[in-house]
Design an enzyme around this catalytic site. Sequence first.
Site, mmCIF file in Angstrom:
data_model
loop_
_atom_site.group_PDB
_atom_site.id
_atom_site.type_symbol
_atom_site.label_atom_id
_atom_site.label_comp_id
_atom_site.label_asym_id
_atom_site.label_seq_id
_atom_site.Cartn_x
_atom_site.Cartn_y
_atom_site.Cartn_z
ATOM 1 N N ASP A 232 6.478 42.270 60.102
ATOM 2 C CA ASP A 232 7.593 42.059 61.027
ATOM 3 C C ASP A 232 7.965 43.405 61.661
ATOM 4 O OD1 ASP A 232 8.945 43.396 58.980
ATOM 5 O OD2 ASP A 232 9.611 41.504 58.099
ATOM 6 N N ASP B 292 11.121 45.924 62.712
ATOM 7 C CA ASP B 292 12.540 46.241 62.561
ATOM 8 C C ASP B 292 12.925 47.288 63.597
ATOM 9 O OD1 ASP B 292 12.807 44.668 60.109
ATOM 10 O OD2 ASP B 292 11.517 46.214 59.245
ATOM 11 N N ASP C 117 14.586 54.516 52.503
ATOM 12 C CA ASP C 117 14.110 54.668 51.125
ATOM 13 C C ASP C 117 12.977 55.694 50.961
ATOM 14 O OD1 ASP C 117 12.407 52.925 52.457
ATOM 15 O OD2 ASP C 117 12.557 51.297 50.996
HETATM 16 P P1 ATP Z 1 7.669 45.053 54.816
HETATM 17 O O1 ATP Z 1 6.280 45.248 55.291
HETATM 18 O O2 ATP Z 1 7.753 44.442 53.474
HETATM 19 O O3 ATP Z 1 8.585 44.395 55.804
HETATM 20 P P2 ATP Z 1 9.428 47.264 55.252
HETATM 21 O O4 ATP Z 1 9.325 48.721 54.914
HETATM 22 O O5 ATP Z 1 9.529 46.937 56.704
HETATM 23 O O6 ATP Z 1 8.217 46.545 54.565
HETATM 24 P P3 ATP Z 1 11.933 45.923 55.030
HETATM 25 O O7 ATP Z 1 12.564 45.321 53.845
HETATM 26 O O8 ATP Z 1 11.591 45.074 56.196
HETATM 27 O O9 ATP Z 1 10.659 46.694 54.493
HETATM 28 O O10 ATP Z 1 12.907 47.089 55.497
HETATM 29 C C1 ATP Z 1 12.764 47.777 56.742
HETATM 30 C C2 ATP Z 1 13.100 49.242 56.566
HETATM 31 O O11 ATP Z 1 14.467 49.377 56.153
HETATM 32 C C3 ATP Z 1 12.318 49.968 55.481
HETATM 33 O O12 ATP Z 1 11.087 50.416 55.946
HETATM 34 C C4 ATP Z 1 13.244 51.102 55.118
HETATM 35 O O13 ATP Z 1 13.202 52.119 56.065
HETATM 36 C C5 ATP Z 1 14.606 50.435 55.218
HETATM 37 N N1 ATP Z 1 15.044 49.856 53.929
HETATM 38 C C6 ATP Z 1 14.869 48.581 53.502
HETATM 39 N N2 ATP Z 1 15.410 48.389 52.295
HETATM 40 C C7 ATP Z 1 15.946 49.565 51.930
HETATM 41 C C8 ATP Z 1 16.662 50.016 50.788
HETATM 42 N N3 ATP Z 1 16.910 49.199 49.777
HETATM 43 N N4 ATP Z 1 17.075 51.294 50.780
HETATM 44 C C9 ATP Z 1 16.822 52.137 51.811
HETATM 45 N N5 ATP Z 1 16.155 51.771 52.905
HETATM 46 C C10 ATP Z 1 15.714 50.509 52.981
HETATM 47 MG MG MG Z 2 9.924 45.029 57.583
#
Ligand code: ATP
Ligand code: MG
Length: 455
Positions: free
Chosen positions: A76, A78, A157
């Site tokens: 996805d 963001d 994170d």
């Molecule tokens: P995925 O491929 O699973 O979507 P993702 O890194 O995009 O991985 P998401 O949960 O969609 O994960 O979160 C988007 C972004 O938001 C992360 O890449 C990170 O920068 C931030 N983020 C998400 N959860 C946290 C958290 N618990 N603490 C700090 N930053 C977070």
């Molecule tokens: Mg994501």
Amino acid sequence: MLNKLRQLKNLSQKLFDNTDGPMGAKVIEAKAHGIQNKFISNAAIKVIRQLHEAGYEAYLVGGGVRDLLLGAKPKDFDVASSATPEQTRAVFRNSRIIGRRFRIVHVRFGREIIEVTTFRDSHEEVGEGQEAQQSENGMLLRDNVYGNLRTDAERRDFTINALYYNPENGELLEFSSGLEDLNARTLRIIGEPEARYKEDPVRLLRAIRFAAKLGFSIEAKTEAPIREHADYLSHIPSARLFEEVLKLFMAGSATATLSLLREYHCLQYLFPSTDYCMENGRDVDAHIISCATTNTDKRIRQDKKVTPAFIYAAFLWPALRASMRHLINEQKLSAQEAMQQAAQGIITQQLSYTAIPKRFLIPMREIWTLQLRLPRRQGKRAYVLFEHPRFRAAYDFVLLREQAGEDLSGLGEWWTNFQNVDDTGKAEMIEALGSPRPTGRRQPRRKPKPKPAAE
Ligand code: ATP
Ligand code: MG
């Protein structure tokens, strides 16, 4: 003099780091990072453009950027923006604000949803009308303090998740070592590891998830507190843990994830009975769990449907079986009664760790109860079972049990054949089974026939 020094320092930083991006960000030009907009969803690009037109900053961030740089297909996209949730909401008609702990805006384009988050800041910087709240063990209950691009990068994170991409000018921005870590396949938490895990223990699971999914190694300081503070996971509400369980086990790397969860002593805070059975149970118990993750990963690779109900049914199966054995031996219950009672106990325990929404809980129980019904196929029963909405999952579960080493006297093969033969073949297969065996279920007691009146 001081000014001169400062100027020199600034210049050297510019020369070596090229930190002339907004808020002192390091800028990586398009030709150096290689991201191509054609691999980004049009919806995400549109959202960013419209936010820019409305006068806000907006970037693609997180997994979308990370996966593009790794040459993988993002799950996805963001977006991070200087617009507050209300301001974002005002830009997009097709949007709504969601979340309480962490407020974000969902902008909908048909079936696709773009998540827009507002730049965050640390909790020392609470502005008017902003929310910061911590639990007594330091966990953030509300994380709605807004800041700028730089503070946002510090609140993310891992370094590899804190890369910001502007599709309009092709620039990639970073404040830490994201790109370098990405190249070195290293997962590094931003800031002081222990404090970051404490304020949000889900980051412990995210570290494991990314390490497993990307095959990255976890940098030493990032890794050290994981095992030691796995117990922080017990502070997370069960509903949020359920969401994490889905991401851990339904994203194609369940097998690697399970093994890291065990290695870092985290599994006991998600699936205590599964963890116990894997550590102390029989081989067949550990095997059904590893078979379930291997099968799930394989199905995802083949683009086949996977359901959390099936994973939960498998993860809790060894505990269910152990509890049933106990109830049958000690309390002399029938298999059906034992299953009912054991399921109740196992589910109640599991719910205090991770929630299981009803839409998964009910099918999970059906998969279990069908395990007792599928061997009883005589007469019309085979047809009735075949029509059951959960037949397919229950049949797959029989195959899983056999794959794990349970001896079911060829039950899986029988049902496989039954599905592959025509009506005559089906009738012959049932005929060959002989007449129905007693079910073991107690028959309702018949009313005694009235005695013939004495003559
Ligand atoms: P995925 O491929 O699973 O979507 P993702 O890194 O995009 O991985 P998401 O949960 O969609 O994960 O979160 C988007 C972004 O938001 C992360 O890449 C990170 O920068 C931030 N983020 C998400 N959860 C946290 C958290 N618990 N603490 C700090 N930053 C977070
Ligand atoms: Mg994501």
